[in-house]
Design an enzyme around this catalytic site. Structure first.
Site, PDB file in Angstrom:
ATOM      1  N   SER A  11      -6.044   1.575   1.052  1.00  0.00           N
ATOM      2  CA  SER A  11      -5.641   1.695   0.566  1.00  0.00           C
ATOM      3  C   SER A  11      -5.378   3.240   0.059  1.00  0.00           C
ATOM      4  O   SER A  11      -3.862   3.580   0.729  1.00  0.00           O
ATOM      5  CB  SER A  11      -7.389   1.308  -0.881  1.00  0.00           C
ATOM      6  OG  SER A  11      -6.585   1.429  -2.176  1.00  0.00           O
ATOM      7  N   ASP A  34      -1.096  -8.749  -3.246  1.00  0.00           N
ATOM      8  CA  ASP A  34      -1.962  -6.989  -3.826  1.00  0.00           C
ATOM      9  C   ASP A  34      -1.711  -6.983  -5.238  1.00  0.00           C
ATOM     10  O   ASP A  34      -0.178  -6.378  -5.690  1.00  0.00           O
ATOM     11  CB  ASP A  34      -1.090  -6.168  -3.321  1.00  0.00           C
ATOM     12  CG  ASP A  34      -2.178  -5.289  -3.702  1.00  0.00           C
ATOM     13  OD1 ASP A  34      -2.932  -5.054  -4.317  1.00  0.00           O
ATOM     14  OD2 ASP A  34      -2.137  -4.742  -2.096  1.00  0.00           O
ATOM     15  N   HIS A  57      -5.643  -7.667  -2.029  1.00  0.00           N
ATOM     16  CA  HIS A  57      -5.729  -6.043  -1.224  1.00  0.00           C
ATOM     17  C   HIS A  57      -6.692  -5.533  -0.533  1.00  0.00           C
ATOM     18  O   HIS A  57      -6.245  -4.787   0.457  1.00  0.00           O
ATOM     19  CB  HIS A  57      -5.588  -4.971  -3.133  1.00  0.00           C
ATOM     20  CG  HIS A  57      -6.234  -3.526  -3.129  1.00  0.00           C
ATOM     21  ND1 HIS A  57      -4.536  -3.262  -2.584  1.00  0.00           N
ATOM     22  CD2 HIS A  57      -6.888  -3.360  -2.757  1.00  0.00           C
ATOM     23  CE1 HIS A  57      -5.017  -1.859  -2.184  1.00  0.00           C
ATOM     24  NE2 HIS A  57      -6.109  -1.420  -2.801  1.00  0.00           N
TER      25      HIS A  57
END
Lengths: 476, 435
Positions: B242, B334, B369
């Protein structure tokens, strides 16, 4: 800078063990680097060789695969195991290997060419552990607290490091740690997760119960040790980790059993109460009970199985007598002290005592022998042919003969191991050929017998056969 | 004396393993062709209960073997040897928005595996199991050392494998959730890498505000690794998830201090102000906050905040200048970052620049994600506190449980192989010498 680099290269070419010297030099350069600040020069750093253990957390009876990688090819290396027992004594073992053309060594498939053992011995580093030089004499490796693991450090060292002589060497002379290339730690457990340890002090019974995880009900064992006394838990803990409830039963030399510590103060009623306790336990299959005994525990197991009105499904005996030299009281009176009559004790040239003759069938009064002819269930009898503490072979012969005379040969199975001693215990733990028996009134070391490598092989095979025997008769 | 039959035997091996190790589960001694349910239960450090279950039928010998047999239903179906772990979810009645994350890495996750008669989907607490076992799942191998790092203004935790080293190392960066997340570093050390889990998204580390996390902070963290006597200074990688990917990509290309041997970038993007800092990434995101969407359960979808991928080269890391191998891991579902679009754009940039041989992209359909080490339960959304404002939301991460879990297993295996290749085996030095 350039001159320094050339200098280092020259050093490396001369040494011949390029990678390993390089590693040491890199480490030193890195140290200088941190000492003087962010010096902007390049360190061509080779990572250290790798030592892996699979698994890193294992039960005591589980083999562990050890491998070394990224080592120089065709090179001598030493693998060293060391650990501290619960009393703080250091135990260690070393083995010598040669890496292959890929710089790999695998202790499960490769042969040790020297050290604490030779040949292909996947678990040699564990069963060949011996007290380090300078440690106290007469040691025996036995786990008291079974709820924690043994933590064993394994190291890869450069070259073939000699095994330290057992006597007379100075510990400080040992340059350990300087040539360590790689290390790994393993934990060895007697208890699987979820196994429950329960102290039993009820109905006069003194013991520790181990239950496998889950609701059960489970088949169960009564677990009896010898005249060392006390309460030995680790074999029961391991049985429970393998799905059998197991009651380690104290009967001698335990503070919670009333009476003097040096006499057996319990009789048939005690063992019956213990058996009944297990049978009635809500998580035990009452009709799937077995008994295991080592040493004097064999006599007790045979007596329980034949004379007190209980019905085990099987009995396992390890290196024990058919009868007791001292009479076991039927009426819960006391026996004579084991150490009262020493006429059959014998001594070797070092003054170590062997109790072997005490248990010779001819030295046991016939009325003190278990009525083996009444045995109704299978008996697995395990013999160490080098047993110096008990006349195991002779007792096995006598038991076998009595069963044969009673038309019950089919119940008898013997496992006999050349070179194994008295203490045939769960595998991958070191044999003690002798150990401290008592220190009062003076120091006395007793002989158990057994040579390291054949004893280890015996333990491995006997344990496997023991579990198979239990599976067949208690779960089948 | 009543005859109690011996109960069915539930065999699980190994009973103690690392979190990313597979186990085998078998049930023996069952009646033949018997419906049974295998159930897994965790009581988390936070006090919540998580469970998974699969429906099986024993064969003619009374055996169920999870490695070979198909689950006919439950929280997973099909032949799934590890489904009992990755399909776990909070038990009915639990608090909402939970995520199962181990904070205390010195102790294992303890999982209770039980077998029940019949095909059950609820009421496990009230029903007596036929058999059960316990397995411990560890993030730390024995001998791994954990060291608090507080020097030079850097806050983190260093994990070292046992032994003298030297070892290759990783800078381990998590994302916008902030805090100090240790478990991945603990696991990497268990695989032979020194790993520094870095805290960087909390007010403590950024002078009171998250938007002030400067590049010097990451350079200081990298230098700590480089100068550590047990680390090979030229064998350091960055693993980012991330926001951590933003840091990894930006610093690898633009920092003169940070010269990683390779990068692993999970669920992230190269979109950021060129030669900017993390605060610039935040600014960009905040400009587009109107692009926030919500799903049918009012959970926050943030993937559009960096879309469309800019064509303006000043607004994204010039990956054409990347000098080290990069492993990009993206989930095609995601919902939090536009990872797929970013990976595609990066590939095009690198093809134009002629360095695309450095890029390997693993793209997983159905994955979300939070692509983490394998066998931890997948969650499609969870509670999230925005660092800085401390606003509480439920954020949609995306992913469908089975494909996401397979993605975690596959990508972790490939991540370890990638790190082994570039940090252990490779002899090529990619950074220029300073001599």
């Amino acid at each position: 800078m350039l001159r320094a680099r050339m200098c280092v290269s020259a050093l490396c070419h001369r040494s011949g063990t390029f990678v390993l010297r390089w590693v040491n030099i890199c480490r030193k350069i890195a140290c200088v680097q941190s000492a003087v600040g962010p010096v902007r020069w390049k360190t061509y750093c080779s990572p250290a060789p790798f030592l892996t253990a699979t698994p890193t957390r294992a039960l005591i009876d589980e083999p562990i695969t050890l491998e070394g990688h990224h080592l120089p090819p065709h090179s001598p290396i030493t693998v060293r195991a060391y650990m501290h027992n619960e009393d703080g004594d250091l135990w260690e073992a070393l083995s010598h290997y040669n890496t292959d053309e890929m710089g790999v060594v695998n202790m499960t498939t490769d042969e040790s060419v020297g050290g604490s053992y030779v040949g292909c011995e996947p678990m040699g580093l564990f069963w060949a552990l011996q007290p380090a030089p300078g440690e106290r004499e007469g040691l025996r490796l036995r786990k008291k607290n079974v709820e924690t693991p043994y933590s064993v450090q394994l190291s890869l060292l450069e070259g073939h490091i000699p095994v330290p002589p057992s006597e007379g060497s100075n510990k400080e002379q040992w340059q350990r740690g300087e040539q360590e290339l790689a290390a790994v730690t393993v934990e060895r457990w007697y208890m699987a997760p979820g196994v429950r340890r329960i102290e039993i002090r009820q109905n006069g019974v003194v013991g520790t119960l181990f239950l496998p995880p889950g609701p059960g009900p489970f088949p169960a064992m009564v677990d009896l040790w010898g005249m060392g006394g006390g309460l030995i838990e680790y074999r029961s803990a391991l049985f429970a980790s393998r799905g059998f409830a197991s009651l380690s039963l104290a009967y001698f030399g335990h503070k919670d059993i009333p009476g003097p510590l040096n006499t057996i103060n319990v009789g048939d009623a005690y063992f019956k109460a213990a058996f009944q306790f297990l049978q009635d336990h809500p998580q035990v299959c009452g009709d799937r009970l077995g008994i295991i005994g080592l040493s004097f525990g064999v006599y007790l197991a045979l007596r329980i199985a034949t004379q007190i009105g209980v019905n085990p499904r099987c009995v396992i005996g390890v290196n024990g007598p058919i009868g007791s030299f001292n009479k076991l009281s039927d009426s819960d009176g006391q026996t004579e002290s084991f150490e009262g009559d020493q006429k059959h004790w014998s001594y070797d040239e070092q003054g170590y005592v062997s109790f072997r003759e005490v248990s010779m069938p001819n030295n046991i009064p016939p009325e003190n022998k278990a009525k083996v002819e009444n045995l109704c269930c299978p008996l697995l009898y395990i013999v160490g042919e080098d047993d110096l503490s008990c006349a195991a072979i002779e007792n096995a012969d006598e038991i076998e003969k009595k069963l044969k005379d009673a038309g019950r040969s089919h119940l008898f199975t013997r496992l006999s191991y050349l070179g194994a001693g008295h203490l045939i215990e769960p595998p991958y733990t070191p044999n003690a050929r002798s150990s401290m028996w008592t220190t009062r009134p003076k120091k006395l070391i007793t002989l158990w017998g057994g040579h390291l490598a054949p004893h280890a092989a015996a333990q491995e095979d006997a344990w496997k056969r023991t579990l198979e025997f239990m599976e067949r008769h208690l779960r089948g | 004396m009543s005859e109690k039959a011996a109960s069915p035997l539930l065999l699980l091996h190994p009973t103690r393993g690392l979190i990313d190790e597979k186990f085998s589960v078998m049930v023996q001694n069952l009646p033949q062709i018997q419906d049974i349910t295998l159930h897994a239960l965790i009581h988390s450090d936070d006090g919540d209960y998580w469970e998974a279950f699969g429906h099986y039928v024993s064969d003619a010998t009374g055996l169920v073997n999870v490695a070979n047999d198909s689950s006919l239903g439950g929280t997973y179906d099909g032949v799934e040897p590890m489904g009992l772990l990755w399909s776990m979810r909070p038990v009915p009645g639990s608090r909402i928005g939970l995520r199962l994350r181990k904070k205390e890495v010195h102790t294992p996750m303890v999982v209770h595996i039980s077998v029940y008669r019949g095909h059950m989907s609820q009421g496990f607490r009230e029903q007596a199991a036929l058999a059960s076992v316990v397995t411990e799942r560890w993030y730390m191998a024995p001998g791994v050392r954990r060291v608090d790092i507080t020097e030079g203004g850097v806050t983190g935790t260093l994990f070292l494998p046992p032994g003298p080293g030297p070892f290759p190392a990783l800078l381990d960066l998590w994302g916008g959730g902030g805090g100090l997340v240790e478990y991945r570093s603990a696991l990497l050390a268990s695989h032979g890498f020194v790993s520094l889990a870095l805290e960087y998204m909390t007010p403590r580390t950024s002078g009171g505000s998250t938007s002030h996390v400067g590049n010097k902070y990451f350079e200081a963290a990298f230098t700590i690794l480089k100068q550590h006597p047990q680390v090979c200074g030229d064998r350091i990688a960055i693993l980012g998830l991330s926001f951590g990917t933003s840091v990894a990509l930006g610093m690898a290309v633009y920092s003169t201090v940070i010269q990683p041997r390779c990068l692993v970038c999970v669920s992230g993007s190269h979109v950021q102000q060129v030669k900017g800092s993390l605060s610039d990434v935040f600014s960009e995101i905040n400009k587009n906050v109107r692009n926030t969407r919500y799903d049918e359960e009012n959970r926050v979808i943030w993937r559009d905040l960096l879309l469309p991928i800019p064509t303006d080269p000043t607004k994204k890391v010039d990956v054409g200048q990347m000098k080290c191998p990069v492993l990009m891991i993206v989930g095609e579902d995601d919902q939090n970052w536009p990872a797929t679009e970013s990976a595609e754009d990066m590939k095009q940039m690198m093809e134009r620049a002629g360095n695309s041989h450095l890029l390997t992209t693993l793209s997983y359909p159905g994955a979300g994600h939070l692509i983490e080490p394998p066998y931890s339960p997948h969650i499609r959304a969870s509670n999230f506190m925005v660092a800085g404002t401390r606003q509480k939301l439920v954020v949609l991460w995306g992913g469908e449980t089975a494909p996401h879990s397979h993605a975690q297993e596959d990508s972790w295996k490939k991540t370890l192989a990638f790190l082994e290749e570039h940090l252990y085996r490779s002899t090529e030095v990619t950074s220029p010498s300073n001599l």
